[in-house]
Design an enzyme around this catalytic site. Structure first.
Site, short mmCIF file in Angstrom:
data_model
loop_
_atom_site.label_atom_id
_atom_site.label_comp_id
_atom_site.label_asym_id
_atom_site.label_seq_id
_atom_site.Cartn_x
_atom_site.Cartn_y
_atom_site.Cartn_z
CB THR A 31 -0.92 -0.03 1.24
OG1 THR A 31 -1.90 -1.04 1.02
CG2 THR A 31 -1.61 1.31 1.46
CG HIS A 182 -5.20 -8.57 1.46
ND1 HIS A 182 -4.68 -9.37 2.46
CD2 HIS A 182 -4.68 -7.33 1.68
CE1 HIS A 182 -3.89 -8.63 3.24
NE2 HIS A 182 -3.88 -7.39 2.78
CG ASN A 185 -1.38 -8.60 6.73
OD1 ASN A 185 -0.84 -9.52 7.35
ND2 ASN A 185 -0.80 -8.00 5.70
CE1 TYR A 187 -6.59 -4.01 6.48
CE2 TYR A 187 -4.93 -5.55 5.69
CZ TYR A 187 -5.26 -4.31 6.20
OH TYR A 187 -4.29 -3.38 6.45
CG ASN A 242 -4.95 -4.31 10.51
OD1 ASN A 242 -4.81 -3.14 10.87
ND2 ASN A 242 -4.52 -4.75 9.34
C1 8OZ Z 1 0.29 -1.16 5.62
C2 8OZ Z 1 -0.43 0.01 5.48
C3 8OZ Z 1 -1.65 -0.03 4.86
C4 8OZ Z 1 -2.17 -1.23 4.42
C5 8OZ Z 1 -1.73 -4.95 4.78
C6 8OZ Z 1 -2.75 -3.73 2.99
O1 8OZ Z 1 -1.33 -4.93 5.94
C7 8OZ Z 1 -2.01 -3.68 4.09
C8 8OZ Z 1 -1.46 -2.40 4.57
C9 8OZ Z 1 -0.22 -2.36 5.18
O2 8OZ Z 1 -1.94 -6.00 4.19
#
Ligand code: 8OZ
Length: 368
Positions: A31, A182, A185, A187, A242
């Protein structure tokens, strides 16, 4: 014994699913917050094209995360893959990468609860369950706490699956060679997988099979659209990124890896350990996964040149993805072949919208 590593398998051509690649070095998804947000999260500015063109020495480039819908966006100025204008924007990028002899897949992304209405055009964040992440979002109004997401209904889950399918169809229209879902992480896909974020009591929560249902429905929809040989997924079974947790990563990700193997997808891209951090976290056996999955195993997370050579030579991985090193070293493959020094990435310019820290890292020919 001295070895001329220019002939090392890391630098030899191979095939990832249906995609022929010039070497086993992969550019990890990164990103960078440099899309045209005012125009509708559109990529394809001259600096975006130049950034990817500079890095087209990788056998395979995985694009920065590209949201499949407005509510799937969690950071400023990230590009989308849902509108026709975004598809048009990606075309000169994929063309430049192909022109330079590389391949590129689109990372298709929905952030789920990891966002804020300031970033989604006002839409309320959604997730598998109404569990608030202990996270802050970075918005144009500053840092704000992420709210409690709204639990998706089963009808809405079907719609989101269809958004991933459309994202994949759009990626092919835009000239990408395939997609990476994806699934890492913390999400949306990861939120369904892990019991810290998924408290559902319907067909999408509870048992291992139920928590894996959303991920596999997304995979199946994308595979039906573009073919298994052009589909990969990124997984991070033990990362705490996250605010994501699971009581038994081996159980849920072990099942998922076996199901992915049955589907014959092109690759799994594993973040081994805490994303961008410690590699030696317990909870998942990556060596087991390497054997259980017969497609391409792409390894990632803090790999050095020596580690990458060793991983490919020993068979621990088929390919190795580099993230931060690719931010700072546009000509990374050449530098790895020649075992030269490496530029050091500057975190201050990772997400700063402009050309600085984006297209101005020197290549060897310029650094000399
Ligand atoms: C860092 C900053 C923003 C997004 C991820 C898409 O952790 C990200 C991400 C990483 O997979």
């Amino acid at each position: 014994m001295t070895q001329d590593t220019r002939q090392h398998p890391l630098f030899q051509p191979t095939r990832i699913g249906d995609i022929d690649v010039a070497n086993r070095v992969v550019m990890a998804p990164l990103t960078r917050s440099r899309a045209d947000e005012a125009a509708g999260d559109i990529p394809g500015s001259p600096m975006n094209i130049e950034y990817y063109r500079q890095r087209s020495n990788a056998g395979l480039i995985i694009s920065e995360g590209t949201q499949v819908s407005p509510v799937g966006k969690g950071y400023m100025a990230t590009p989308g893959i849902y509108s026709d204008a975004q598809v048009e924007g990606w075309k000169p990028i994929t063309a430049a990468v192909h022109e330079a002899g590389s391949k590129i897949v689109a990372q298709i992304w929905h952030v789920g609860r990891i966002t804020h209405p300031e970033l989604t055009g006002g839409a309320e964040p959604v997730g598998p369950s109404a569990v608030q992440p202990k996270m802050v979002a970075y918005t144009r109004k500053g840092k704000v706490d992420m709210p409690t997401p709204r639990e998706l209904s089963v009808d809405e889950i079907r719609q989101v699956v269809d958004e991933y399918r459309r994202g994949a169809a759009n990626a092919i229209r835009a000239g990408f060679d395939g997609v990476e879902i994806h699934g890492a992480n913390g999400y949306l896909v990861d939120q369904f997988l892990r019991d810290g974020a998924n408290k559902r009591t319907d067909a999408y929560g509870g048992s291992i099979e139920n928590r894996a249902r959303f991920a596999l429905e997304v995979v199946d929809a994308v595979v039906a659209e573009i073919g298994a040989g052009r589909v990969g997924i990124r997984l991070s079974p033990v990362t705490p990124s996250n605010d994501i947790q699971d009581s038994d990563p081996q159980a849920i990700f072990g099942y998922l890896v076996q199901e992915l193997d049955k589907r014959g997808i092109a690759f799994i891209h594993f973040v081994e350990g805490a994303t961008g951090g410690a590699r030696d976290l317990p909870g998942f056996d990556f060596a087991w996964a390497r054997k259980a999955f017969r497609g391409t195993y792409i390894a990632n997370n803090g790999y050095t040149r020596e580690m990458a050579l060793q991983a490919v030579e020993s068979g621990a991985a088929d390919a190795v993805a580099f993230g931060r090193l690719y931010i700072a070293n546009p000509d990374l493959v050449q530098r790895l072949k020649l075992n030269t020094g490496l530029n050091v990435p500057n975190p201050q310019t990772f997400y700063t919208f402009g050309e600085e820290g984006y297209i101005d890292y020197p290549s060897l020919d310029k650094a000399a």
